[in-house]
Scaffold this motif. Sequence first.
Motif, PDB file in Angstrom:
ATOM      1  N   LYS A 201      51.071  11.360  -1.330  1.00 52.33           N
ATOM      2  CA  LYS A 201      50.880  12.224  -0.168  1.00 52.33           C
ATOM      3  C   LYS A 201      50.805  13.695  -0.558  1.00 52.33           C
ATOM      4  CE  LYS A 201      55.818  12.542   1.010  1.00 52.33           C
ATOM      5  NZ  LYS A 201      56.836  12.136   1.978  1.00 52.33           N
TER       6      LYS A 201
ATOM      7  N   ALA B  90      58.901  14.222   7.812  1.00 54.32           N
ATOM      8  CA  ALA B  90      57.835  13.313   7.401  1.00 54.32           C
ATOM      9  C   ALA B  90      57.317  13.647   6.009  1.00 54.32           C
ATOM     10  CB  ALA B  90      56.688  13.364   8.407  1.00 54.32           C
TER      11      ALA B  90
ATOM     12  N   LYS C  20      51.728  13.141  10.604  1.00 54.82           N
ATOM     13  CA  LYS C  20      52.897  12.342  10.232  1.00 54.82           C
ATOM     14  C   LYS C  20      52.483  10.931   9.841  1.00 54.82           C
ATOM     15  CE  LYS C  20      57.335  10.695  12.024  1.00 54.82           C
ATOM     16  NZ  LYS C  20      58.257  10.698  13.192  1.00 54.82           N
TER      17      LYS C  20
ATOM     18  N   GLU D 178      53.026   9.239   6.133  1.00 50.63           N
ATOM     19  CA  GLU D 178      53.785   8.001   5.967  1.00 50.63           C
ATOM     20  C   GLU D 178      52.952   6.947   5.241  1.00 50.63           C
ATOM     21  OE1 GLU D 178      54.991   7.048   9.917  1.00 50.63           O
ATOM     22  OE2 GLU D 178      56.724   8.391   9.890  1.00 50.63           O
TER      23      GLU D 178
ATOM     24  N   ASP E 261      53.081   7.381   1.416  1.00 51.91           N
ATOM     25  CA  ASP E 261      54.336   7.135   0.698  1.00 51.91           C
ATOM     26  C   ASP E 261      54.209   5.927  -0.224  1.00 51.91           C
ATOM     27  OD1 ASP E 261      56.010   9.196   1.466  1.00 51.91           O
ATOM     28  OD2 ASP E 261      56.454   8.253   3.378  1.00 51.91           O
TER      29      ASP E 261
END
Length: 509
Positions: free
Chosen positions: A109, A252, A502, A506, A509
Amino acid sequence: MTSPGQGGQWPQQGGEGQQGGQEYPQQYPPTAQQYYPHTGEQQQQYGQQYAPQTGPQYAQQGQYQQQYSQEQQYSQEQYYAQQQGTGGYPVQPGGPAGPAGPGAPRSRKGLILGLVIALVVAVGGGVTWFALSQSSSGGAETPTLAAQNLANTIGSGDVVGLLSTLAPAEASLFTDPIEEVAAELKRLEIVRQEADPQALSGMEIKTEGLVFDESQSQQVNDHLTITKLTAGKITVTADFSKIPLTKEFLDAALSSDDVPTGPETETIDIAEEVRKNKGEPVRIATVKVDDAWYPSLLYTIADYALLEEKTAWPAQGIAANGAASSNDAVKELLQAALDADIRRVIELLPPDEMGALQDAGPAILEAAGREKPSGAKVLKLETESSSVGGGTRATLTALEMQGPDGEDFKLSKDADCYSMTMEGRTERICASELADLIESESDSSMPPAVRQALTSLGTGILKQGVGVITTEVSGKHYVSPIRTLSEQGMTVLRSLQPGDIKALLELAD
């Protein structure tokens, strides 16, 4: 009116800093990738040819792209110090640690996080851009005074006035869109609602004893002089916690262990840097606009690029030569790029914003060599014009081209739908159909929030269309590559909805 980049006759240069066997500095002012245009493959080639190949970042024309080495990774705060805070002074490796700390592995990310942080920093991580659009320094009487004005605003702690010392057209490239950028970041819940664009802070820059050697100043022509900084110290203090990011975004984007807990400081000794560079001072280009002198970031970048290639500034630049209308400017630039006509591409850039490329134009042509035209022809190009800050948005509505093999290509926009015809087949996609298309094409494991984020992005882009920003100078129209790239970023921001960032973080990740 006098402005850089008009391509007039220049006096021949000589002396230090010119062609020959002289050693050139290995540390550079802020790199070109955030400022140079992306106007086609030919200029990208120039960027690769002329880009400094040492230092913490590499310049590549045609892209807004940071390149970090695996051994030394910079935080967004230090990146900002390089781009804005030091006014073109070099920043050494090993400075303030980023959110993950020096040497820490970067997650997938990182690209998304870096983009968002860069946008926030652009809003005001130490420089209140909005305030700059309200005032101007008025320039200085001499090149040395112009460079000293830049140093004084830093040394006095007046970070607010830092960019107001730059050439007016240069400063406006970054200040014109700032109100809309700030509003979009608040809407997306990245920046806190109470954040004031005129009072954002994340960077403190102090100077001590900066010395400019006026005897070493290099007059390139009647509107460009290179000043030389030989001594003094610059101290940059970055405090990530002062950037007003929302808690939701931070939660986040970063784990609790990743968030820096205090300020990080880096001090640069100019005299030491000069010694490392075998006596070559730090060079700051200044330009003359309407009988006043201003330091120029873009000319400084071009100056160091030429130094890296041990090439003198050309004796004569390429004169700007715009088109009759905004639509014609876009069409002519596209055709010039297809024809590998680099000279015409450079002619169609705004002389007030991109004068550095026009003054360096002959060197660009020599570096690029003779490129083979693609053979494609633009048969029709139509745009819909709308006013934006600093220029005109030319939104593509129709394009017809013929390839070198005689094959036709057509693209047209109707409301929020695009149709494309190629090889006898026509495909049509509308914003209302995009969600279903993404649903059918996406992996079953993709979270619904991510599908929604991709739908928001695609739908928004279809509705807004592909936009190119043009400006008008002295009755002629030019394509502004930097403003166009900024508008592309704004197109993305306008397309997203709160929560989309966000969801994408996520996913990474």
